[in-house]
Design a protein around this motif. Sequence first.
Motif, PDB file in Angstrom:
ATOM      1  N   LEU A   1       0.746  -1.290  -0.211  1.00  0.00           N
ATOM      2  CA  LEU A   1       0.125   0.033   0.110  1.00  0.00           C
ATOM      3  C   LEU A   1       0.787   1.231  -0.027  1.00  0.00           C
ATOM      4  O   LEU A   1       0.584   2.169  -0.721  1.00  0.00           O
ATOM      5  CB  LEU A   1      -1.135   0.081   1.022  1.00  0.00           C
ATOM      6  CG  LEU A   1      -2.235  -1.101   1.158  1.00  0.00           C
ATOM      7  CD1 LEU A   1      -2.664  -0.941   2.527  1.00  0.00           C
ATOM      8  CD2 LEU A   1      -2.969  -0.655  -0.086  1.00  0.00           C
ATOM      9  N   LEU A   2       1.932   1.319   0.750  1.00  0.00           N
ATOM     10  CA  LEU A   2       2.705   2.468   0.889  1.00  0.00           C
ATOM     11  C   LEU A   2       3.562   2.766  -0.583  1.00  0.00           C
ATOM     12  O   LEU A   2       3.820   3.775  -0.855  1.00  0.00           O
ATOM     13  CB  LEU A   2       3.703   2.443   2.112  1.00  0.00           C
ATOM     14  CG  LEU A   2       2.942   2.283   3.421  1.00  0.00           C
ATOM     15  CD1 LEU A   2       4.054   2.077   4.702  1.00  0.00           C
ATOM     16  CD2 LEU A   2       2.320   3.950   3.820  1.00  0.00           C
ATOM     17  N   SER A   3       3.902   1.566  -1.327  1.00  0.00           N
ATOM     18  CA  SER A   3       4.753   1.690  -2.214  1.00  0.00           C
ATOM     19  C   SER A   3       3.829   2.084  -3.490  1.00  0.00           C
ATOM     20  O   SER A   3       4.513   2.414  -4.478  1.00  0.00           O
ATOM     21  CB  SER A   3       5.511   0.600  -2.607  1.00  0.00           C
ATOM     22  OG  SER A   3       4.524  -0.736  -2.855  1.00  0.00           O
ATOM     23  N   GLY A   4       2.420   2.048  -3.351  1.00  0.00           N
ATOM     24  CA  GLY A   4       1.617   2.090  -4.487  1.00  0.00           C
ATOM     25  C   GLY A   4       1.343   1.190  -5.479  1.00  0.00           C
ATOM     26  O   GLY A   4       0.888   1.245  -6.568  1.00  0.00           O
ATOM     27  N   SER A   5       2.110  -0.087  -5.014  1.00  0.00           N
ATOM     28  CA  SER A   5       1.944  -1.510  -5.691  1.00  0.00           C
ATOM     29  C   SER A   5       0.391  -1.677  -6.083  1.00  0.00           C
ATOM     30  O   SER A   5       0.097  -2.127  -7.004  1.00  0.00           O
ATOM     31  CB  SER A   5       2.477  -2.637  -5.159  1.00  0.00           C
ATOM     32  OG  SER A   5       3.840  -2.157  -5.143  1.00  0.00           O
ATOM     33  N   LEU A   6      -0.266  -1.415  -5.088  1.00  0.00           N
ATOM     34  CA  LEU A   6      -1.962  -1.710  -5.039  1.00  0.00           C
ATOM     35  C   LEU A   6      -2.533  -0.294  -4.920  1.00  0.00           C
ATOM     36  O   LEU A   6      -2.725   0.349  -4.014  1.00  0.00           O
ATOM     37  CB  LEU A   6      -2.368  -2.480  -3.784  1.00  0.00           C
ATOM     38  CG  LEU A   6      -2.097  -3.803  -3.854  1.00  0.00           C
ATOM     39  CD1 LEU A   6      -2.518  -4.591  -2.475  1.00  0.00           C
ATOM     40  CD2 LEU A   6      -2.595  -4.776  -4.861  1.00  0.00           C
ATOM     41  N   GLY A   7      -3.026   0.000  -6.344  1.00  0.00           N
ATOM     42  CA  GLY A   7      -3.872   1.598  -6.671  1.00  0.00           C
ATOM     43  C   GLY A   7      -5.221   1.238  -6.188  1.00  0.00           C
ATOM     44  O   GLY A   7      -5.533   0.114  -5.827  1.00  0.00           O
ATOM     45  N   SER A   8      -5.884   2.288  -6.017  1.00  0.00           N
ATOM     46  CA  SER A   8      -7.414   2.387  -5.428  1.00  0.00           C
ATOM     47  C   SER A   8      -8.239   1.445  -6.357  1.00  0.00           C
ATOM     48  O   SER A   8      -9.423   0.965  -5.838  1.00  0.00           O
ATOM     49  CB  SER A   8      -8.089   3.783  -5.519  1.00  0.00           C
ATOM     50  OG  SER A   8      -7.997   4.250  -6.763  1.00  0.00           O
ATOM     51  N   ASP A   9      -7.760   1.180  -7.622  1.00  0.00           N
ATOM     52  CA  ASP A   9      -8.570   0.079  -8.407  1.00  0.00           C
ATOM     53  C   ASP A   9      -8.664  -1.139  -7.857  1.00  0.00           C
ATOM     54  O   ASP A   9      -9.498  -2.085  -8.422  1.00  0.00           O
ATOM     55  CB  ASP A   9      -8.245   0.329  -9.904  1.00  0.00           C
ATOM     56  CG  ASP A   9      -6.824   0.002 -10.086  1.00  0.00           C
ATOM     57  OD1 ASP A   9      -5.895   0.300  -9.458  1.00  0.00           O
ATOM     58  OD2 ASP A   9      -6.630  -0.779 -11.169  1.00  0.00           O
ATOM     59  N   ASN A  10      -7.669  -1.466  -7.424  1.00  0.00           N
ATOM     60  CA  ASN A  10      -7.402  -2.893  -6.862  1.00  0.00           C
ATOM     61  C   ASN A  10      -8.575  -3.043  -5.856  1.00  0.00           C
ATOM     62  O   ASN A  10      -8.573  -4.295  -5.152  1.00  0.00           O
ATOM     63  CB  ASN A  10      -6.068  -3.123  -6.367  1.00  0.00           C
ATOM     64  CG  ASN A  10      -5.063  -3.066  -7.454  1.00  0.00           C
ATOM     65  OD1 ASN A  10      -4.873  -4.044  -8.097  1.00  0.00           O
ATOM     66  ND2 ASN A  10      -4.380  -2.168  -7.686  1.00  0.00           N
ATOM     67  N   PHE A  11      -9.230  -2.115  -5.208  1.00  0.00           N
ATOM     68  CA  PHE A  11     -10.004  -2.293  -4.308  1.00  0.00           C
ATOM     69  C   PHE A  11     -11.501  -2.113  -4.399  1.00  0.00           C
ATOM     70  O   PHE A  11     -12.269  -1.716  -3.553  1.00  0.00           O
ATOM     71  CB  PHE A  11      -9.590  -1.680  -2.859  1.00  0.00           C
ATOM     72  CG  PHE A  11      -8.293  -2.215  -2.421  1.00  0.00           C
ATOM     73  CD1 PHE A  11      -8.065  -3.059  -1.571  1.00  0.00           C
ATOM     74  CD2 PHE A  11      -7.187  -1.392  -2.649  1.00  0.00           C
ATOM     75  CE1 PHE A  11      -6.997  -3.604  -1.417  1.00  0.00           C
ATOM     76  CE2 PHE A  11      -5.853  -1.805  -2.466  1.00  0.00           C
ATOM     77  CZ  PHE A  11      -6.008  -2.848  -1.470  1.00  0.00           C
ATOM     78  N   GLN A  12     -11.905  -1.967  -5.752  1.00  0.00           N
ATOM     79  CA  GLN A  12     -13.158  -1.740  -6.262  1.00  0.00           C
ATOM     80  C   GLN A  12     -14.169  -2.872  -5.855  1.00  0.00           C
ATOM     81  O   GLN A  12     -13.758  -3.826  -6.202  1.00  0.00           O
ATOM     82  CB  GLN A  12     -13.225  -1.157  -7.564  1.00  0.00           C
ATOM     83  CG  GLN A  12     -12.387   0.207  -7.882  1.00  0.00           C
ATOM     84  CD  GLN A  12     -12.414   0.438  -9.393  1.00  0.00           C
ATOM     85  OE1 GLN A  12     -12.657  -0.406 -10.426  1.00  0.00           O
ATOM     86  NE2 GLN A  12     -11.690   1.521  -9.741  1.00  0.00           N
TER      87      GLN A  12
END
Length: 481
Positions: free
Chosen positions: A470-481
């Motif tokens: 999460l901190l590195s941005g590897s998982l963007g917000s689109d990953n949690f839609q």
Amino acid sequence: MLRLDGDRPVRLQTQGPGNVVRIEGDRPVQFQTSTFNNVAGNMNVSHTTNVGESGLDILYRAVSLDAMHDSAERPADPACHPGTRSAIFYQLEKWSFEQPSDSPILWLHGCAGIGKSAIAQQFAASCHERGQLGGSWFFKRGSVSRGTWKNLVPTLAYQLTVAFPQLGPRIQRAVETDRLVLGKAIHHQLEKLLVQPFRNAPPLASCPVLVIDGLDECEDRGTQTALIRALIDILRSGDSPLHFLVCSRSEPHLRELFEAPENSDVCRGLEIQRDDAAYSDIRRYLTEGFSRVQKIHTARGMLLDDGWPGENTIEHLVKKSSGTFIYASTVLRYVDDEYSHPAERLDAVLSLDPSSLTPLDDLYTQILSSIPNKPTLLRILLAIPETQYLDPEQMDIILRMRRGTSRAILRGLHAVVRVQPPRILGYQKPVQLLHTSFGDFLMDSQRSLSFCISGEDLLNTLVHDMARALLSGSLGSDNFQ
């Protein structure tokens, strides 16, 4: 004055308690129902509901779509095999037509894996077909939306308005009369939304049936008993024709409540027995299941006799099932692997200790033992119940594995884990355990031994990996839609 839309000042004018209209020039525009506090000239706005928003709109926003029996938000629980459970369905249908009912709450209970959810799923579908289903709710332990009772009543109430349109205006009026009702205690919600709309209402053509499955998977024991006590209290008045089918394991605290003599005027119990009928149903299920597997794999060029696997083998598996469908269904899923020879898979099952008193645990261990990369397997297994929303591609990112690794490992667990195809247009399908008993097995070190995932080290590692991703941005917000 209040400044909105950048620096443009907008004048707000109240029209009654909490009703506010935004004025743009001379044109009034509906704004929102809010609480306004004026402190030293600074106005704080606390949102509640939109002006003009109907009671049904408020209800809909609180609906958990994935909790319903026919929701597209979750893979449906398997229905019963055709021709099985006929005696139970006869009793359920007979109860559902009682009007008025001496027992508006029917408690369907039994041990883990005996098929309660499958029965609830099929019964809800049957009630829906004959216009009798008022609504359904399937609890799921640990789920954000289905693991608590918070959205239970609004979800059932909204389904009632769809199934019985004549109730819609009454339920809508109940919400509009008290727009804070969804934030109140369970007893108050049940009274306002599921009892009050029936008072002085014209009789319905049929008694609405509400199905609640997996009560034992709801939060904690205190919440479970509070929910049932509230149901008993509101149904005892006789003001509501609702029938509630409540399904759960035969937990002591629930048995004590449902079977209490003082509650016999409202509650009735129906236990799913491991009797001759149950074994006969499992025998039929296995016979037809193996016949299907035989035809599919023979068409793929594998050599399997017409009578495979034989009556003796089926009788052995029926006995090992101890009357629970979960054992039989897991065996069939394990044997029916498109990348393996079904005879070899079945031989592996038959080679397990015939005198063992825990055949399901032995089967789970056999399935897990077939996966070569055990450390990675444990990390993936822990990520399934702990996160509730990850698909295999997200697991690869979080666990820092080459893309496709999670899918490759999970492919060998199709007998116990549901994995959807890769996402399409960004829509995510999370990995799910097929049955609660498998999750229980994984968390109990005395049962799963070296495959236990309840260790603190494993959990700390997963938390660290998720935080890093999460901190590195590897998982963007689109990953949690």
